[in-house]
Design an enzyme around this catalytic site. Structure first.
Site, PDB file in Angstrom:
ATOM      1  CE  LYS A 112      -1.937  -1.205   3.919  1.00  0.00           C
ATOM      2  NZ  LYS A 112      -1.542  -2.626   3.993  1.00  0.00           N
ATOM      3  CG  ASN A 149       0.056  -2.760  14.181  1.00  0.00           C
ATOM      4  OD1 ASN A 149       0.138  -1.577  13.903  1.00  0.00           O
ATOM      5  ND2 ASN A 149      -1.099  -3.390  14.315  1.00  0.00           N
ATOM      6  CB  ALA A 150       1.752  -0.383   9.976  1.00  0.00           C
ATOM      7  N   GLY A 151       4.177  -1.903   8.694  1.00  0.00           N
ATOM      8  CA  GLY A 151       5.495  -1.748   8.077  1.00  0.00           C
ATOM      9  C   GLY A 151       5.275  -1.299   6.651  1.00  0.00           C
ATOM     10  CG  HIS A 152       2.795   1.426   5.802  1.00  0.00           C
ATOM     11  ND1 HIS A 152       1.882   2.342   6.251  1.00  0.00           N
ATOM     12  CD2 HIS A 152       2.195   0.223   5.929  1.00  0.00           C
ATOM     13  CE1 HIS A 152       0.771   1.715   6.641  1.00  0.00           C
ATOM     14  NE2 HIS A 152       0.951   0.425   6.467  1.00  0.00           N
ATOM     15  CB  THR A 153       8.502  -1.073   2.317  1.00  0.00           C
ATOM     16  OG1 THR A 153       8.505  -1.838   3.527  1.00  0.00           O
ATOM     17  CG2 THR A 153       9.901  -1.013   1.753  1.00  0.00           C
ATOM     18  CD  GLN A 203      -2.373  -2.861  10.936  1.00  0.00           C
ATOM     19  OE1 GLN A 203      -3.270  -2.075  11.166  1.00  0.00           O
ATOM     20  NE2 GLN A 203      -1.124  -2.591  11.250  1.00  0.00           N
ATOM     21  CG  ASP A 242       7.377  -7.108 -10.204  1.00  0.00           C
ATOM     22  OD1 ASP A 242       6.343  -6.647  -9.690  1.00  0.00           O
ATOM     23  OD2 ASP A 242       8.468  -7.176  -9.596  1.00  0.00           O
TER      24      ASP A 242
HETATM   25  P1  IMP Z   1      -1.126  -7.087  16.112  1.00  0.00           P
HETATM   26  O1  IMP Z   1      -1.693  -6.071  15.167  1.00  0.00           O
HETATM   27  O2  IMP Z   1       0.333  -6.878  16.421  1.00  0.00           O
HETATM   28  O3  IMP Z   1      -1.970  -7.274  17.316  1.00  0.00           O
HETATM   29  O4  IMP Z   1      -1.173  -8.515  15.350  1.00  0.00           O
HETATM   30  C1  IMP Z   1      -2.396  -9.148  15.010  1.00  0.00           C
HETATM   31  C2  IMP Z   1      -2.283  -9.819  13.646  1.00  0.00           C
HETATM   32  O5  IMP Z   1      -2.194  -8.825  12.633  1.00  0.00           O
HETATM   33  C3  IMP Z   1      -1.053 -10.700  13.476  1.00  0.00           C
HETATM   34  O6  IMP Z   1      -1.372 -11.788  12.637  1.00  0.00           O
HETATM   35  C4  IMP Z   1      -0.070  -9.790  12.764  1.00  0.00           C
HETATM   36  O7  IMP Z   1       0.891 -10.505  12.032  1.00  0.00           O
HETATM   37  C5  IMP Z   1      -1.018  -9.036  11.859  1.00  0.00           C
HETATM   38  N1  IMP Z   1      -0.518  -7.733  11.468  1.00  0.00           N
HETATM   39  C6  IMP Z   1      -0.463  -6.614  12.226  1.00  0.00           C
HETATM   40  N2  IMP Z   1       0.037  -5.593  11.510  1.00  0.00           N
HETATM   41  C7  IMP Z   1       0.281  -6.063  10.279  1.00  0.00           C
HETATM   42  C8  IMP Z   1       0.775  -5.466   9.077  1.00  0.00           C
HETATM   43  O8  IMP Z   1       1.072  -4.268   8.996  1.00  0.00           O
HETATM   44  N3  IMP Z   1       0.876  -6.305   8.003  1.00  0.00           N
HETATM   45  C9  IMP Z   1       0.496  -7.604   8.057  1.00  0.00           C
HETATM   46  N4  IMP Z   1       0.040  -8.198   9.150  1.00  0.00           N
HETATM   47  C10 IMP Z   1      -0.078  -7.434  10.257  1.00  0.00           C
END
Ligand code: IMP
Length: 430
Positions: free
Chosen positions: A16, A38-42, A225, A334
């Site tokens: 995204k 918890n997000a990882g936006h690259t 997410q 790709d």
């Molecule tokens: P939490 O958000 O850390 O509580 O994790 C709950 C679930 O959401 C787990 O399965 C995580 O791997 C997943 N999750 C949380 N954030 C992301 C994200 O940014 N990408 C993909 N999975 C996520």
């Protein structure tokens, strides 16, 4: 550009951030409304990789104001480390360019601790959380025992709320988990130390956004997410703790659905999931390995290998109806280059029945067998494609099939991580 929400159409990690970054070129404001670090936006620019966890990736665009809105859960320690990392890379993170909602809830040390301890106790039923304290923080918010950014700015209020929270958390820690109690003084000293640094960034972001919308500023909402991880509509309990689908953008920022002009769904050309939970099209064989290696499918936050598999049209139709997508962005197509045949799951089979609708019950979802349709693949390098007609016929047929089951037109196709490795279709680039 009307106000746009960019939503993940799978279990997160749909790439995204590249789409938000592209659309950010035409935005005035980029807003995060839910989730936390918890997000990882690259985002990849000229070979340089930037990973955002909490700060909106609009920060990469000099003219954009980034907003961490009310519904986000904020770990202040992380806020400063991410800010420092970005500044080291030449990105200015100043109070003029980044606003933090006074209503956002704070992730506290006991949230991180309880996230890990509670996962440890769920033998055989782990969610596979990121361990960042997200769930416990949202749980406290719902239980009315959370601590908000605005509370931190007033020492007395903060201390009162911290003491009240710790009175309960320490019983849990000691009695349930056999962990030593946490010291209120230590936490207070640490957090009150953050207050001065946070204060210049803190705003009534609702008011800021209302004014921006009144002034017809172009507001871009960056969901974190993906829809299948939505707390209400995802594969519960294997979900995150916020609304990752389109409505999270409004609830988490204090804006009305009337303000949303367009909803863009981001769908990766195959499916991945990180953490536990049902995944009907998961490929536990060489294909899964191939997608993981070629697509570099390792968590941007935790480094965990992502589970990989084919596209799932049953889930896709569900997600598309839920979010009412106006348009789609298809990413990482790709990665499929070189696969002789592609498969799309069009229905589920369970106990002799065929299911065409996505079930609400994870027990059913765990037992379904996917029914696949096959499509021919391609071998040509498509990373240089810049218009639809540059793509092989078979790739175009695959995209058409996606438009059919998602009932929305594709406006963006990403053929590589860089900004220019993009095909804009129709009205996609305005
Ligand atoms: P939490 O958000 O850390 O509580 O994790 C709950 C679930 O959401 C787990 O399965 C995580 O791997 C997943 N999750 C949380 N954030 C992301 C994200 O940014 N990408 C993909 N999975 C996520």
């Amino acid at each position: 550009m009307p106000s746009v929400v960019v939503v993940g159409a799978q279990w997160g990690d749909e790439a995204k951030a590249k789409v938000v970054d592209l659309l950010g070129a035409e935005a005035d404001v980029v807003v995060r409304s839910q989730g936390g670090n918890n997000a990882g936006h690259t985002v990849v620019i000229g070979g340089n990789t930037f990973i955002f966890h909490l700060i909106p990736c609009g920060a990469l665009r000099p003219g954009v104001v980034s907003v961490i809105a009310d519904g986000v859960v904020v770990d202040p320690k992380h806020f400063f480390s991410e800010k420092t990392e970005l500044e080291k890379r030449g990105i200015k993170v100043t109070p003029e360019r980044l606003l933090l909602s006074e209503r956002a809830h704070l992730i506290m040390p006991y949230h991180r601790l309880l996230d890990t301890l509670s996962e440890g106790m769920k033998a055989g039923a782990k969610i596979g959380t990121t361990g960042r304290g997200i769930g416990p923080c949202y749980a406290d918010k719902a239980a009315r025992s959370g601590i908000r950014v605005v509370d931190l700015l007033d020492e007395e209020t903060f201390r009162k709320r911290l003491d009240a929270a710790l009175a309960e958390k320490n019983v849990l820690l000691e009695k349930l988990y056999g962990h030593q109690p946490l010291a209120a003084d230590e936490i207070a000293a640490e957090y009150l130390g953050y207050a001065a640094g946070l204060r210049p960034f803190v705003r009534d972001t609702q008011d800021y956004l209302w004014t921006a919308l009144d002034e017809k500023k172009r507001v871009l909402f960056e969901s974190a997410q993906g829809t299948l991880l939505d707390i209400d509509h995802g594969t519960y309990p294997f979900v995150t703790s916020s609304n990752a689908a389109v409505f999270g953008a409004c609830a988490g920022s204090g804006t009305s659905p009337k303000h949303i002009g367009k909803v863009i769904g981001v769908l990766k050309a195959y499916t991945t999931r990180v953490g536990a939970g049902p995944f009907p099209t998961e490929a536990k064989d060489a294909l899964g390995e191939r997608l993981r290696e070629t697509g570099q499918e390792f968590g941007a936050t935790t480094g965990r290998p992502r589970r990989c598999g084919w596209l799932d049209a049953v889930a896709g139709r569900y997600v598309a109806r839920l979010n009412a997508f106006d348009a789609l962005a298809i990413t990482k197509i790709d990665v499929l280059t070189g696969l002789e045949k592609l498969r799309v799951c069009t229905a589920y089979r369970v106990s002799g029945r065929t299911l065409e609708d996505f079930p609400s019950d994870v027990r059913t979802l765990e037992t379904v067998e996917p029914a696949y349709e096959e499509l021919p693949g391609w071998t040509e390098d498509i990373s240089k494609a810049r218009k639809l007609s540059d793509l092989p016929k078979t790739a175009r047929a695959y995209l058409r099939r996606i438009e059919e089951f998602m009932s929305a037109p594709i406006e963006i196709v990403s053929v590589g991580p860089e900004r220019d490795e993009t095909i804009w279709i129709g009205r996609g680039k305005r």
